[in-house]
Design a protein around this motif. Structure first.
Motif, mmCIF file in Angstrom:
data_model
loop_
_atom_site.group_PDB
_atom_site.id
_atom_site.type_symbol
_atom_site.label_atom_id
_atom_site.label_comp_id
_atom_site.label_asym_id
_atom_site.label_seq_id
_atom_site.Cartn_x
_atom_site.Cartn_y
_atom_site.Cartn_z
ATOM 1 N N GLY A 1 0.806 -1.218 0.000
ATOM 2 C CA GLY A 1 0.000 0.000 0.000
ATOM 3 C C GLY A 1 0.837 1.265 0.000
ATOM 4 N N ASN A 2 2.066 1.180 0.524
ATOM 5 C CA ASN A 2 2.931 2.356 0.609
ATOM 6 C C ASN A 2 3.436 2.808 -0.759
ATOM 7 N N VAL A 3 3.215 2.006 -1.793
ATOM 8 C CA VAL A 3 3.619 2.417 -3.143
ATOM 9 C C VAL A 3 2.890 3.697 -3.543
ATOM 10 N N ALA A 4 1.639 3.846 -3.103
ATOM 11 C CA ALA A 4 0.900 5.081 -3.389
ATOM 12 C C ALA A 4 1.580 6.285 -2.746
ATOM 13 N N SER A 5 2.095 6.103 -1.532
ATOM 14 C CA SER A 5 2.828 7.168 -0.861
ATOM 15 C C SER A 5 4.078 7.557 -1.640
ATOM 16 N N MET B 1 2.113 11.277 4.699
ATOM 17 C CA MET B 1 3.533 11.562 4.800
ATOM 18 C C MET B 1 4.191 11.603 3.427
ATOM 19 N N GLY B 2 3.761 10.722 2.513
ATOM 20 C CA GLY B 2 4.348 10.692 1.178
ATOM 21 C C GLY B 2 4.152 11.998 0.438
ATOM 22 N N SER B 3 2.954 12.570 0.519
ATOM 23 C CA SER B 3 2.709 13.847 -0.156
ATOM 24 C C SER B 3 3.544 14.960 0.464
ATOM 25 N N GLN B 4 3.697 14.933 1.790
ATOM 26 C CA GLN B 4 4.505 15.945 2.465
ATOM 27 C C GLN B 4 5.983 15.807 2.110
ATOM 28 N N LEU B 5 6.470 14.590 2.051
ATOM 29 C CA LEU B 5 7.862 14.366 1.655
ATOM 30 C C LEU B 5 8.107 14.869 0.237
ATOM 31 N N GLY B 6 7.116 14.687 -0.646
ATOM 32 C CA GLY B 6 7.267 15.160 -2.017
ATOM 33 C C GLY B 6 7.451 16.665 -2.084
ATOM 34 N N VAL B 7 6.663 17.407 -1.284
ATOM 35 C CA VAL B 7 6.789 18.870 -1.262
ATOM 36 C C VAL B 7 8.148 19.279 -0.707
ATOM 37 N N LEU B 8 8.561 18.665 0.394
ATOM 38 C CA LEU B 8 9.845 19.020 1.001
ATOM 39 C C LEU B 8 11.014 18.647 0.090
ATOM 40 N N GLN B 9 10.915 17.495 -0.567
ATOM 41 C CA GLN B 9 11.984 17.062 -1.459
ATOM 42 C C GLN B 9 12.069 17.962 -2.686
#
Length: 421
Positions: free
Chosen positions: A65-69, A142-150
Motif C-alpha cells: 500500500g505504501n507504493v501510493a505514498s 507523509m508521502g505527499s509531504q515528503l514530495g513537497v519538502l523534497q
C-alpha cells in the motif's frame, strides 16, 4: 587585471552545501531503517511465532500500500522541482490535498477489504486488520509531504520527517509490544507511529494554500502513473523470494530468504542518493551526465558492500541469522550483495524515468518480470540447478535481469533527451 594577479578560486559553497545535505538525509534515512528493523526485532522476541508471522504479513500489506505514498512523493517532488515563477504555495497545496484525498480513499478501501484480508492472511483479529487503514492513511499523507519538502529541497525538514517515521514506529510500535505483547497492541502502536511524521510534516507545510481543482487532478493523474511504475519495480524486486519458495526446497528457499536480508540492505543503502538527486533529474531531464554520476555513486556504494561481504563473509552470516543455521551460505553472500546493488541501480533509473515522464518504463519492467519468471521455471523448475547451485543461479539471474533493465531504461532516457534537444 594585472599580470601579477592570480585567478580567484571558485567558491566551494555549492559542493559543501550538497555534502552537508547528503549527510543529513543519509543519517535520517539510516535512523528510519534501523528503527524499523528494531521494531521487527522487538516483535520477533515479544510475540509468539504465530503472531509474529501475522505482523510480518500485515507489514507486507503496508509495504504494498505504501507504493501510493511513494508515487505521491515522486509526483510532488517532480512538479515542484520543475516549477518556475509564482505559485509554489498553490502547487504544494495541490500535492497535499491530493495526498489527503488518496489517504482517505486508501483508508476506506482498507476498511472495505477487512474481511478479505482476514481470510487471505488467516488472521482472526478484526482490530488488527482494521488498524491497517489509519496506518496506511498516515503513511500516504507523509508521502505527499515528503514530495513537497523534497521538491523544494528543504533537506533538514525532510530529514526530520524521515527520522520521525522511524522513531514513531520504534517508540510507539515497539513500546506497545513491550507494554502488552499482542498483535492488536502492535498494530495500534504502528498506527500511532504513522501519525507522528504526518503531524510533523503538516506543521512544516502549514503555509501552503490556494490550490485549484485542476491542479489537484493533475497531481492525482501523474501520481497514478508514478505509482504504477513503482509498483512494477517493487513487484520485480520481490518476485525472487516467491520464485525461491515455489521452485526450491524448503531448506534452500530458507537460505535464499536469509541471503535476501543482504540484498535488501544493499537496495536501501543508497536511497539517500536517489532522494537528493531526483529534483535535479526532474529539473534537468536532458542532463544525462547527472544521471551517470548518480549511477556511479550508487554503484560505488554497492561495490563497497560487495567488497565487505567478500572480506567478512562469516560476520555477514552471523548478522543475518547465525553460523549454525546459515554457514553454507557464507561463500555466496557476495552474490546477494551484487543482486541488491543491481536493484539499487535499477531503482535510480526508474526514478529518473519518472522524473523524465517516460511512460514506457512500467511496461518494460513488467516484461522483465515475466522473462525472469519464465527463465527461473526453465532452469530451476526442470532441475537443471538444484540445492545451493539453485540459490546461486537465482541470485545471478535476478542481478542480470536488474542490470539489463537498468541499461535498457537508461539508454531509452538518453535517446529521449537527445531527440527532444
Amino acid at each position: 587585471m594585472t599580470s601579477g594577479t592570480t585567478p580567484t578560486p571558485q567558491p566551494q559553497a555549492p559542493r559543501t552545501s550538497f555534502l552537508r545535505s547528503a549527510t543529513v538525509v543519509a543519517v535520517a534515512m539510516a535512523i528510519m531503517n534501523i528503527a524499523a528493523y528494531g521494531f521487527t526485532l522487538i516483535a520477533s522476541r515479544r510475540l509468539m511465532p504465530e503472531q509474529f508471522g501475522a505482523i510480518t504479513a500485515l507489514l507486507g500489506l503496508l509495504l504494498i500500500g505504501n507504493v501510493a505514498s511513494l508515487g505521491l512523493q515522486a509526483t510532488g517532488a517532480r512538479q515542484l522541482a520543475t516549477h518556475t515563477g509564482e505559485g509554489a504555495k498553490e502547487l504544494a497545496d495541490a500535492t497535499l490535498r491530493a495526498g489527503r484525498r488518496s489517504a482517505l480513499g486508501l483508508t476506506l478501501l482498507c476498511f472495505v477489504l477487512t474481511p478479505l484480508f482476514m481470510w487471505l492472511l488467516n488472521i482472526d483479529s478484526f482490530v488488527a486488520i482494521v488498524l491497517l487503514a489509519p496506518t496506511l492513511g498516515g503513511l500516504t499523507l507523509m508521502g505527499s509531504q515528503l514530495g513537497v519538502l523534497q521538491g523544494s529541497q528543504r533537506w533538514t525538514e525532510l530529514a526530520a520527517v524521515y527520522t520521525a517515521s522511524g522513531i514513531g514506529r520504534l517508540v510507539l510500535g515497539g513500546g506497545a509490544l513491550i507494554v502488552h505483547p499482542s498483535l492488536d497492541w502492535a498494530m495500534a502502536g504502528l498506527a500511532l507511529g504513522a501519525a507522528v511524521p504526518a503531524l510533523l510534516g503538516q506543521f512544516f507545510l502549514r503555509g501552503s494554500t490556494g490550490a485549484t481543482r485542476k491542479e489537484i487532478r493533475e497531481v492525482l493523474r501523474e501520481t497514478v502513473h508514478g505509482t504504477h511504475t513503482l509498483l512494477a519495480f517493487f513487484a520485480l524486486a520481490n518476485a525472487d523470494v516467491l520464485i525461491a519458495r515455489a521452485l526450491l526446497d524448503e531448506k534452500d528457499s530458507g537460505y535464499y530468504a536469509a541471503g535476501l536480508i543482504i540484498a535488501k540492505a544493499c537496495l536501501f543503502l543508497p536511497q539517500f542518493v536517489i532522494v537528493l538527486v531526483f529534483p535535479s533529474l526532474a529539473n534537468s531531464p536532458g542532463d544525462t551526465g547527472r544521471l551517470r554520476r548518480a549511477i556511479v555513486a550508487v554503484a560505488g556504494l554497492g561495490a563497497c558492500a560487495v567488497a565487505g561481504t567478500l572480506i567478512l563473509p562469516g560476520l555477514v552470516v552471523e548478522v543475518i541469522g547465525g553460523k549454525e543455521k546459515y554457514a553454507p551460505l557464507g561463500p555466496y553472500t557476495w552474490l546477494f550483495a551484487v543482486a541488491g546493488s543491481a536493484y539499487a541501480v535499477l531503482q535510480l533509473v526508474v526514478y529518473a524515468a519518472i522524473a523524465q515522464q517516460e511512460k514506457r518504463a512500467a511496461l518494460a519492467i513488467w516484461i522483465g518480470l515475466v522473462v525472469l519468471v519464465v527463465a527461473a521455471v526453465i532452469v530451476l523448475g526442470t532441475g537443471t540447478a538444484t540445492g545451493l547451485n539453485g540459490v546461486k543461479v537465482l541470485a545471478a539471474m535476478t542481478s542480470t535481469c536488474a542490470l539489463l533493465l537498468a541499461a535498457g531504461l537508461a539508454t531509452g532516457l538518453h535517446r529521449q533527451s537527445t531527440e527532444s534537444s
